[in-house]
Design a protein around this motif. Structure first.
Motif, PDB file in Angstrom:
ATOM      1  N   GLN A   8      54.128  31.409  51.695  1.00  0.00           N
ATOM      2  CA  GLN A   8      52.765  32.290  51.732  1.00  0.00           C
ATOM      3  C   GLN A   8      51.836  32.658  51.049  1.00  0.00           C
ATOM      4  N   LEU A   9      52.173  32.318  49.262  1.00  0.00           N
ATOM      5  CA  LEU A   9      50.651  33.036  48.316  1.00  0.00           C
ATOM      6  C   LEU A   9      50.290  31.130  48.097  1.00  0.00           C
ATOM      7  N   LEU A  50      42.964  39.749  56.411  1.00  0.00           N
ATOM      8  CA  LEU A  50      43.870  39.205  54.499  1.00  0.00           C
ATOM      9  C   LEU A  50      42.093  37.565  54.001  1.00  0.00           C
ATOM     10  N   LEU A  51      41.801  36.943  55.497  1.00  0.00           N
ATOM     11  CA  LEU A  51      40.637  36.177  55.383  1.00  0.00           C
ATOM     12  C   LEU A  51      39.429  36.129  56.676  1.00  0.00           C
ATOM     13  N   GLN A  52      38.707  36.631  56.257  1.00  0.00           N
ATOM     14  CA  GLN A  52      37.406  35.883  56.973  1.00  0.00           C
ATOM     15  C   GLN A  52      37.737  34.015  57.271  1.00  0.00           C
ATOM     16  N   VAL A  66      44.947  40.183  47.183  1.00  0.00           N
ATOM     17  CA  VAL A  66      45.889  38.881  47.488  1.00  0.00           C
ATOM     18  C   VAL A  66      46.004  37.883  46.432  1.00  0.00           C
ATOM     19  N   LEU A  67      44.763  37.838  46.289  1.00  0.00           N
ATOM     20  CA  LEU A  67      44.655  36.465  45.790  1.00  0.00           C
ATOM     21  C   LEU A  67      44.355  36.610  44.262  1.00  0.00           C
ATOM     22  N   GLY A 141      40.248  38.446  40.375  1.00  0.00           N
ATOM     23  CA  GLY A 141      41.328  37.316  40.370  1.00  0.00           C
ATOM     24  C   GLY A 141      40.864  36.042  39.979  1.00  0.00           C
ATOM     25  N   SER A 142      40.154  35.909  40.940  1.00  0.00           N
ATOM     26  CA  SER A 142      39.142  33.864  40.788  1.00  0.00           C
ATOM     27  C   SER A 142      39.184  33.340  39.659  1.00  0.00           C
TER      28      SER A 142
END
Length: 323
Positions: A8-9, A50-52, A66-67, A141-142
């Motif tokens: 999933q991650l 969690l996501l747009q 989460v990212l 975290g990018s």
């Protein structure tokens, strides 16, 4: 307690990196429906979106957290596989993302990358951003590490001082003769054209205020490119602050001259990195620290200290100047 599965991650990262569910499905060799189901399961476990579902897909504030978890896990997996001898090298084939300001890139940071042992097999994705965005990128975290002007560690990161980038306010000899025919006069500086990197660049404005006092400035050229910024100063379009490495040869040859001889503006720089045990990050951090120490050293008097660095941009070394 969150119980995200590894697949999933990985899917979560793939969607954000690819930009769409379909593109991520192609990379993962699964169906778009499978990707959607994994993301929905993660959102149900987290209890929030969690996501747009935009184009490209973007992380929500919760998704940013989460990212960071997903990217840290990916790096730790790569490091562990390398140590076990089943995954090749510490980099795991994935480029390590770092954010760096342009003047560091143009003077010493590439040497730091080159100092990382070749046998480590690491690759890097260097991003260019200003101080505020570099901190935000660490939080999201990018990126795994950053050269920044901020001494305040981002949560989950460690910080180490690198030294100070030193700048001198210079102009071409012809420019000084044209605008200061009787010799440099701070009172005339406000009328002289300035080279600014962009509209967030404060180096020249701060120097002007310290020399001539607060008030309006004269004409301004905006040159958002490290190479062309230095070229504009050498060409006599205006005056500006250049890293010492980019103006040293011009000062020696007489093509450039200092507005205030001996006046130095020093920008403290710091290295922030994820606070995780990572062989890849350790190698990079060691190379950065050693190279920065040799290139930046400690500022010498007289020094005008600044706590913010605003000139960020393309990473190239201006031709005609030597480090």
């Amino acid at each position: 307690m969150l119980n995200f599965q590894t697949e999933q991650l990985r899917t979560f990262v793939a969607v954000l990196e690819a930009g769409t569910f379909d593109a991520a499905a192609g990379q993962l060799h699964v169906t778009a429906s499978a990707v959607s189901q994994r993301i929905k399961a993660m959102e149900q476990a987290a209890g929030q979106v969690l996501l747009q579902r935009s184009t490209p897909v973007a992380a929500t504030p919760a998704g940013v957290i989460v990212l960071k978890l997903a990217l840290q896990l990916r790096q730790l997996e790569a490091d562990a596989a390398a140590e076990l001898g089943i995954g090749g090298r510490p980099g795991g084939g994935t480029a390590i993302p770092v954010v760096v300001n342009a003047d560091s890139l143009a003077t010493w940071f590439v040497d730091a990358l080159a100092a990382v042992p070749e046998e480590a097999g690491l690759t890097f994705e260097v991003l260019r951003e200003d101080e505020q965005h570099s901190v935000a990128m660490l939080r999201s975290g990018s990126v795994m590490a950053a050269v920044t002007a901020s001494a305040d560690p981002v949560q989950g990161c460690s910080v180490a001082a690198l030294g100070s980038m030193r700048y001198r306010a210079v102009a071409s000899a012809g420019f000084l003769r044209r605008w200061f025919p009787g010799g440099f006069d701070p009172a005339l500086l406000r009328a002289a054209p300035i080279i600014q990197f962009d509209r967030t660049d404060t180096l020249q404005t701060n120097f002007l205020a310290s020399v001539a006092g607060p008030g309006a400035t004269g004409g301004q050229h905006f040159i958002p490119d490290t190479v062309q910024f230095a070229a504009a100063v050498r060409a006599g379009l205006g005056w500006g602050l250049l890293p010492e490495a980019h103006c040293r040869e011009g000062l020696r040859s007489g093509r450039l001259a200092e507005l205030v001889p001996g006046r130095v503006t020093a920008i403290p720089l710091y290295w922030q990195r994820w606070k995780i045990q990572s062989a890849a990050l350790d190698l990079l951090s060691s190379a950065v620290g050693t190279t920065a120490s040799a290139a930046l050293g400690q500022p010498e008097a007289p020094v005008e200290a600044r706590t913010r660095l605003k000139r960020w941009g393309p990473a190239q070394t201006p031709s005609g100047n030597s480090a």
